[in-house]
Design a protein around this motif. Structure first.
Motif, PDB file in Angstrom:
ATOM      1  N   THR A 251       0.835  -1.210   0.000  1.00 34.92           N
ATOM      2  CA  THR A 251       0.000   0.000   0.000  1.00 34.92           C
ATOM      3  C   THR A 251       0.861   1.247   0.000  1.00 34.92           C
ATOM      4  O   THR A 251       0.642   2.168  -0.783  1.00 34.92           O
ATOM      5  N   TYR A 252       1.867   1.280   0.861  1.00 33.12           N
ATOM      6  CA  TYR A 252       2.729   2.464   0.922  1.00 33.12           C
ATOM      7  C   TYR A 252       3.578   2.597  -0.345  1.00 33.12           C
ATOM      8  O   TYR A 252       3.725   3.692  -0.885  1.00 33.12           O
ATOM      9  N   LEU A 253       4.143   1.502  -0.834  1.00 34.88           N
ATOM     10  CA  LEU A 253       4.963   1.572  -2.039  1.00 34.88           C
ATOM     11  C   LEU A 253       4.125   1.863  -3.285  1.00 34.88           C
ATOM     12  O   LEU A 253       4.635   2.407  -4.264  1.00 34.88           O
ATOM     13  N   GLY A 254       2.848   1.518  -3.260  1.00 33.45           N
ATOM     14  CA  GLY A 254       1.963   1.788  -4.385  1.00 33.45           C
ATOM     15  C   GLY A 254       1.392   3.198  -4.391  1.00 33.45           C
ATOM     16  O   GLY A 254       0.713   3.598  -5.326  1.00 33.45           O
ATOM     17  N   SER A 255       1.682   3.966  -3.359  1.00 32.80           N
ATOM     18  CA  SER A 255       1.161   5.324  -3.254  1.00 32.80           C
ATOM     19  C   SER A 255       1.887   6.268  -4.208  1.00 32.80           C
ATOM     20  O   SER A 255       3.117   6.228  -4.328  1.00 32.80           O
ATOM     21  N   GLY A 256       1.155   7.132  -4.856  1.00 31.25           N
ATOM     22  CA  GLY A 256       1.759   8.143  -5.710  1.00 31.25           C
ATOM     23  C   GLY A 256       2.658   9.086  -4.933  1.00 31.25           C
ATOM     24  O   GLY A 256       3.661   9.586  -5.455  1.00 31.25           O
ATOM     25  N   LEU A 257       2.337   9.327  -3.665  1.00 30.87           N
ATOM     26  CA  LEU A 257       3.173  10.195  -2.825  1.00 30.87           C
ATOM     27  C   LEU A 257       4.544   9.553  -2.603  1.00 30.87           C
ATOM     28  O   LEU A 257       5.572  10.233  -2.629  1.00 30.87           O
ATOM     29  N   THR A 258       4.567   8.247  -2.401  1.00 30.33           N
ATOM     30  CA  THR A 258       5.852   7.551  -2.213  1.00 30.33           C
ATOM     31  C   THR A 258       6.653   7.585  -3.506  1.00 30.33           C
ATOM     32  O   THR A 258       7.845   7.872  -3.486  1.00 30.33           O
ATOM     33  N   ALA A 259       5.985   7.340  -4.624  1.00 31.58           N
ATOM     34  CA  ALA A 259       6.668   7.379  -5.929  1.00 31.58           C
ATOM     35  C   ALA A 259       7.258   8.765  -6.177  1.00 31.58           C
ATOM     36  O   ALA A 259       8.401   8.898  -6.626  1.00 31.58           O
ATOM     37  N   ALA A 260       6.498   9.809  -5.884  1.00 30.23           N
ATOM     38  CA  ALA A 260       6.978  11.173  -6.099  1.00 30.23           C
ATOM     39  C   ALA A 260       8.154  11.501  -5.179  1.00 30.23           C
ATOM     40  O   ALA A 260       9.076  12.207  -5.580  1.00 30.23           O
ATOM     41  N   ALA A 261       8.122  10.987  -3.960  1.00 31.95           N
ATOM     42  CA  ALA A 261       9.224  11.236  -3.018  1.00 31.95           C
ATOM     43  C   ALA A 261      10.499  10.521  -3.431  1.00 31.95           C
ATOM     44  O   ALA A 261      11.598  11.035  -3.245  1.00 31.95           O
ATOM     45  N   LEU A 262      10.363   9.332  -4.012  1.00 32.12           N
ATOM     46  CA  LEU A 262      11.529   8.548  -4.400  1.00 32.12           C
ATOM     47  C   LEU A 262      12.070   8.896  -5.781  1.00 32.12           C
ATOM     48  O   LEU A 262      13.258   8.717  -6.043  1.00 32.12           O
ATOM     49  N   ALA A 263      11.226   9.400  -6.668  1.00 33.30           N
ATOM     50  CA  ALA A 263      11.607   9.632  -8.063  1.00 33.30           C
ATOM     51  C   ALA A 263      12.898  10.452  -8.243  1.00 33.30           C
ATOM     52  O   ALA A 263      13.743  10.082  -9.061  1.00 33.30           O
ATOM     53  N   PRO A 264      13.096  11.529  -7.493  1.00 31.98           N
ATOM     54  CA  PRO A 264      14.324  12.313  -7.704  1.00 31.98           C
ATOM     55  C   PRO A 264      15.600  11.547  -7.338  1.00 31.98           C
ATOM     56  O   PRO A 264      16.691  11.940  -7.724  1.00 31.98           O
ATOM     57  N   HIS A 265      15.459  10.444  -6.622  1.00 27.11           N
ATOM     58  CA  HIS A 265      16.622   9.700  -6.154  1.00 27.11           C
ATOM     59  C   HIS A 265      16.849   8.409  -6.942  1.00 27.11           C
ATOM     60  O   HIS A 265      17.765   7.661  -6.644  1.00 27.11           O
ATOM     61  N   CYS A 266      16.017   8.171  -7.939  1.00 26.06           N
ATOM     62  CA  CYS A 266      16.128   6.963  -8.759  1.00 26.06           C
ATOM     63  C   CYS A 266      16.805   7.314 -10.081  1.00 26.06           C
ATOM     64  O   CYS A 266      16.524   8.362 -10.664  1.00 26.06           O
ATOM     65  N   THR A 267      17.645   6.434 -10.525  1.00 27.50           N
ATOM     66  CA  THR A 267      18.272   6.634 -11.823  1.00 27.50           C
ATOM     67  C   THR A 267      17.761   5.566 -12.779  1.00 27.50           C
ATOM     68  O   THR A 267      17.361   4.482 -12.358  1.00 27.50           O
ATOM     69  N   GLY A 268      17.784   5.846 -13.987  1.00 23.72           N
ATOM     70  CA  GLY A 268      17.384   4.791 -14.888  1.00 23.72           C
ATOM     71  C   GLY A 268      16.772   5.256 -16.109  1.00 23.72           C
ATOM     72  O   GLY A 268      16.235   4.772 -16.936  1.00 23.72           O
TER      73      GLY A 268
END
Length: 78
Positions: free
Chosen positions: A61-78
């Motif tokens: 549930t937490y990993l599927g949240s758009g808020l979690t995705a938005a928080a992590l996106a700047p730190h992901c490369t790919g």
């Protein structure tokens, strides 16, 4: 079990190595209390949302949240 543990005023400290702290809480998550960690810890950003009516305190549930995705996106490369 927090390192470092809260001081005598019950105010916690940012753990070593954490430069930016985003707290995301489901308003219905009875396990994640207190939801507003910023009231007790030096949180940079606090988001409170409704993620699920059931199974609100699950990793999916937490990993599927758009808020979690938005928080992590700047730190992901790919």
């Amino acid at each position: 079990m927090l390192e470092p543990s809260p001081d005598s005023s019950q105010r916690g400290h940012r753990p070593a190595g954490i430069s930016h702290w985003i707290n995301i809480a489901d308003a219905g998550d009875l396990v994640a209390l207190p939801r507003r960690l910023g009231d007790r810890f030096p949180v940079d950003v606090h988001h409170e949302t409704h993620m699920a009516a059931l199974h609100f305190h699950t990793l999916d549930t937490y990993l599927g949240s758009g808020l979690t995705a938005a928080a992590l996106a700047p730190h992901c490369t790919g």
